[in-house]
Write a protein that holds these residues in place. Sequence first.
Motif, PDB file in Angstrom:
ATOM      1  N   ASP A  61       1.037  -1.112   0.070  1.00 32.46           N
ATOM      2  CA  ASP A  61       0.079  -0.156   0.025  1.00 32.46           C
ATOM      3  C   ASP A  61       0.669   1.327   0.132  1.00 32.46           C
ATOM      4  O   ASP A  61       1.572   1.392   0.982  1.00 32.46           O
ATOM      5  CB  ASP A  61      -0.908   0.041   1.161  1.00 32.46           C
ATOM      6  CG  ASP A  61      -1.704   1.106   1.194  1.00 32.46           C
ATOM      7  OD1 ASP A  61      -2.051   1.774   0.176  1.00 32.46           O
ATOM      8  OD2 ASP A  61      -2.845   1.243   2.267  1.00 32.46           O
ATOM      9  N   ASP A 108     -10.649   9.779  -4.262  1.00 37.53           N
ATOM     10  CA  ASP A 108      -9.430   8.750  -4.249  1.00 37.53           C
ATOM     11  C   ASP A 108      -8.550   9.800  -5.415  1.00 37.53           C
ATOM     12  O   ASP A 108      -8.939   9.537  -6.664  1.00 37.53           O
ATOM     13  CB  ASP A 108      -9.671   7.570  -4.680  1.00 37.53           C
ATOM     14  CG  ASP A 108      -8.481   6.585  -4.720  1.00 37.53           C
ATOM     15  OD1 ASP A 108      -7.288   6.969  -4.512  1.00 37.53           O
ATOM     16  OD2 ASP A 108      -8.507   5.267  -4.437  1.00 37.53           O
ATOM     17  N   ASP A 132      -6.379   6.075  -8.045  1.00 34.19           N
ATOM     18  CA  ASP A 132      -6.942   4.846  -7.745  1.00 34.19           C
ATOM     19  C   ASP A 132      -6.074   3.899  -8.798  1.00 34.19           C
ATOM     20  O   ASP A 132      -6.429   4.123  -9.756  1.00 34.19           O
ATOM     21  CB  ASP A 132      -8.260   4.855  -7.961  1.00 34.19           C
ATOM     22  CG  ASP A 132      -8.826   3.456  -7.742  1.00 34.19           C
ATOM     23  OD1 ASP A 132      -8.492   2.809  -6.586  1.00 34.19           O
ATOM     24  OD2 ASP A 132      -9.517   2.770  -8.457  1.00 34.19           O
ATOM     25  N   THR A 170      -2.631   3.531  -7.658  1.00 33.59           N
ATOM     26  CA  THR A 170      -1.159   3.946  -7.287  1.00 33.59           C
ATOM     27  C   THR A 170      -0.076   3.172  -7.778  1.00 33.59           C
ATOM     28  O   THR A 170       0.579   3.491  -8.438  1.00 33.59           O
ATOM     29  CB  THR A 170      -1.008   4.328  -5.723  1.00 33.59           C
ATOM     30  OG1 THR A 170      -1.867   5.388  -5.587  1.00 33.59           O
ATOM     31  CG2 THR A 170       0.374   4.807  -5.626  1.00 33.59           C
ATOM     32  N   GLY A 187     -10.091  -7.753  -7.762  1.00 30.15           N
ATOM     33  CA  GLY A 187      -8.614  -7.228  -7.416  1.00 30.15           C
ATOM     34  C   GLY A 187      -8.409  -8.294  -6.302  1.00 30.15           C
ATOM     35  O   GLY A 187      -9.135  -8.859  -5.880  1.00 30.15           O
ATOM     36  N   TYR A 225      -4.534  -8.163  -0.368  1.00 28.86           N
ATOM     37  CA  TYR A 225      -3.299  -8.191   0.035  1.00 28.86           C
ATOM     38  C   TYR A 225      -3.219  -8.099   1.697  1.00 28.86           C
ATOM     39  O   TYR A 225      -2.072  -8.093   2.203  1.00 28.86           O
ATOM     40  CB  TYR A 225      -2.252  -7.352  -0.521  1.00 28.86           C
ATOM     41  CG  TYR A 225      -2.674  -6.095  -0.554  1.00 28.86           C
ATOM     42  CD1 TYR A 225      -2.933  -5.443  -2.063  1.00 28.86           C
ATOM     43  CD2 TYR A 225      -2.697  -5.015   0.400  1.00 28.86           C
ATOM     44  CE1 TYR A 225      -3.390  -4.089  -2.236  1.00 28.86           C
ATOM     45  CE2 TYR A 225      -3.024  -3.868  -0.039  1.00 28.86           C
ATOM     46  CZ  TYR A 225      -3.455  -3.262  -1.062  1.00 28.86           C
ATOM     47  OH  TYR A 225      -3.810  -1.952  -1.392  1.00 28.86           O
ATOM     48  N   ARG A 232      -7.775  -8.404 -14.060  1.00 27.47           N
ATOM     49  CA  ARG A 232      -7.487  -7.716 -12.783  1.00 27.47           C
ATOM     50  C   ARG A 232      -6.871  -6.569 -13.346  1.00 27.47           C
ATOM     51  O   ARG A 232      -5.742  -6.525 -13.736  1.00 27.47           O
ATOM     52  CB  ARG A 232      -6.591  -8.637 -11.880  1.00 27.47           C
ATOM     53  CG  ARG A 232      -6.258  -8.020 -10.557  1.00 27.47           C
ATOM     54  CD  ARG A 232      -5.636  -6.758 -10.315  1.00 27.47           C
ATOM     55  NE  ARG A 232      -5.420  -6.582  -9.152  1.00 27.47           N
ATOM     56  CZ  ARG A 232      -5.628  -5.746  -8.098  1.00 27.47           C
ATOM     57  NH1 ARG A 232      -6.538  -4.916  -8.545  1.00 27.47           N
ATOM     58  NH2 ARG A 232      -5.294  -5.783  -6.921  1.00 27.47           N
ATOM     59  N   GLY A 256      -6.400  -3.361 -11.447  1.00 22.61           N
ATOM     60  CA  GLY A 256      -5.412  -2.777 -10.597  1.00 22.61           C
ATOM     61  C   GLY A 256      -6.002  -1.274 -10.265  1.00 22.61           C
ATOM     62  O   GLY A 256      -5.305  -0.447  -9.578  1.00 22.61           O
ATOM     63  N   ALA A 257      -7.144  -0.897 -10.438  1.00 22.66           N
ATOM     64  CA  ALA A 257      -7.820   0.138  -9.968  1.00 22.66           C
ATOM     65  C   ALA A 257      -9.581  -0.408  -9.976  1.00 22.66           C
ATOM     66  O   ALA A 257     -10.116  -0.284 -10.788  1.00 22.66           O
ATOM     67  CB  ALA A 257      -7.640   1.251 -11.159  1.00 22.66           C
ATOM     68  N   GLU A 288     -14.584  -7.460  -5.216  1.00 24.24           N
ATOM     69  CA  GLU A 288     -13.337  -7.403  -4.442  1.00 24.24           C
ATOM     70  C   GLU A 288     -13.660  -7.172  -3.025  1.00 24.24           C
ATOM     71  O   GLU A 288     -14.812  -6.889  -2.681  1.00 24.24           O
ATOM     72  CB  GLU A 288     -12.728  -6.136  -5.053  1.00 24.24           C
ATOM     73  CG  GLU A 288     -11.194  -5.984  -4.421  1.00 24.24           C
ATOM     74  CD  GLU A 288     -10.205  -5.200  -5.031  1.00 24.24           C
ATOM     75  OE1 GLU A 288     -10.592  -4.551  -6.140  1.00 24.24           O
ATOM     76  OE2 GLU A 288      -9.236  -4.748  -4.550  1.00 24.24           O
ATOM     77  N   LEU A 327     -12.075  -3.252   0.555  1.00 24.62           N
ATOM     78  CA  LEU A 327     -12.146  -1.864  -0.425  1.00 24.62           C
ATOM     79  C   LEU A 327     -12.497  -0.762   0.709  1.00 24.62           C
ATOM     80  O   LEU A 327     -12.807  -1.228   1.733  1.00 24.62           O
ATOM     81  CB  LEU A 327     -13.250  -1.930  -1.479  1.00 24.62           C
ATOM     82  CG  LEU A 327     -12.940  -2.793  -2.564  1.00 24.62           C
ATOM     83  CD1 LEU A 327     -13.871  -3.069  -3.447  1.00 24.62           C
ATOM     84  CD2 LEU A 327     -11.760  -2.114  -3.386  1.00 24.62           C
TER      85      LEU A 327
HETATM   86  C1  IPD Z   1      -6.449   0.168  -4.636  1.00 27.41           C
HETATM   87  C2  IPD Z   1      -6.954  -0.161  -6.181  1.00 27.41           C
HETATM   88  C3  IPD Z   1      -6.820  -1.504  -6.473  1.00 27.41           C
HETATM   89  C4  IPD Z   1      -7.597  -2.289  -5.437  1.00 27.41           C
HETATM   90  C5  IPD Z   1      -7.197  -2.068  -3.927  1.00 27.41           C
HETATM   91  C6  IPD Z   1      -7.247  -0.461  -3.623  1.00 27.41           C
HETATM   92  P1  IPD Z   1      -5.164   2.614  -4.585  1.00 27.41           P
HETATM   93  O1  IPD Z   1      -6.530   1.660  -4.587  1.00 27.41           O
HETATM   94  O2  IPD Z   1      -8.051   0.195  -6.532  1.00 27.41           O
HETATM   95  O3  IPD Z   1      -7.224  -2.091  -7.658  1.00 27.41           O
HETATM   96  O4  IPD Z   1      -7.361  -3.764  -5.593  1.00 27.41           O
HETATM   97  O5  IPD Z   1      -8.087  -2.636  -3.111  1.00 27.41           O
HETATM   98  O6  IPD Z   1      -6.637  -0.161  -2.353  1.00 27.41           O
HETATM   99  O7  IPD Z   1      -4.490   2.327  -3.313  1.00 27.41           O
HETATM  100  O8  IPD Z   1      -4.227   2.328  -5.749  1.00 27.41           O
HETATM  101  O9  IPD Z   1      -5.914   4.138  -4.415  1.00 27.41           O
END
Ligand code: IPD
Length: 272
Positions: A40, A89, A92, A94, A161, A164, A189, A191-192, A210, A213
């Motif tokens: 994160d 955000d 979204d 990162t 998603g 982790y 997947r 990633g946002a 997911e 969140l």
């Molecule tokens: C994340 C993204 C990602 C998701 C994570 C989020 P961030 O947001 O949306 O796809 O899998 O759960 O935390 O940290 O990049 O704003």
Amino acid sequence: ASLEAWHARYIAESAARAGAAVIRDRVDKAHTVETKGTNDFVTEADKAAQDAIVQVLRRSFPNDTILAEEQDDAVGSIADVSGRRWIIDPIDGTTNFMHGIPPYAVSIALQQDDAIVAAVVFNVPHDRLYAAVKGGGATCNGEPLAVNNADTLPEAVIATGFPYQRVAHTEVFLDVLGALLPKARGIRRHGAASIDLVRVAEGAYGAYYETGLKPWDVAAGALIVREAGGRVTTVGGSGGLHPLFDAQTVATNGRLHETMQDALAPLQHIHA
Ligand code: IPD
Ligand code: CA
Ligand code: CA
Ligand code: CA
């Protein structure tokens, strides 16, 4: 849809464009990366984009509350709900941004008590601006959006998603994913989370789910899905619970909602 909501959507669009300008300006530069938790991260671009977004919103709405991911004690303020609140955000996706992998987005929603009334998700590298007003429909770059009409998993590509947060969550997640894999047409997947949601809204995905969140991941995208004719609830929920404040989210074209809820049932018992 109220005039206030249309006005909010309009200002949110200029705030998202201001945030995107900051992000684009930094995309090819070296980033200062801080670690907030396992996998994160926050960069100087997240913070600078957030400042730019907040500045635009504050100019028009000085009295509204703001909940933005990179502000101090964002997690602690999630539950303070009453009146008007902007949920932001700034980036979204990162990790995608840090590694030069599209997509990533600016996500901005206006919450009025327990409803989201206006939303913008701006896919920065692809220059696609998704927006919705409660009761007023959803658009991308001005064109109306509609979910697809897949009725069954073999007709539907599904987005998710990867969690982790905790190993136990990962194990349940992998079981659910393993059961879905042979049934669905495909799993993706991005990633946002906000992008996953708007891709359901425009009919690319039949469903997205997911765990783990936060409100800023889903607030804007959830309204856009609903206004495009889809459904967004908590995993196991019919919509009674406020999905915003539940970490387990499932969004579908509506037709696939029950099928997805059945497939995701094991995730219900996981808490973020
Ligand atoms: C994340 C993204 C990602 C998701 C994570 C989020 P961030 O947001 O949306 O796809 O899998 O759960 O935390 O940290 O990049 O704003
Ligand atoms: Ca983050
Ligand atoms: Ca996010
Ligand atoms: Ca973020």
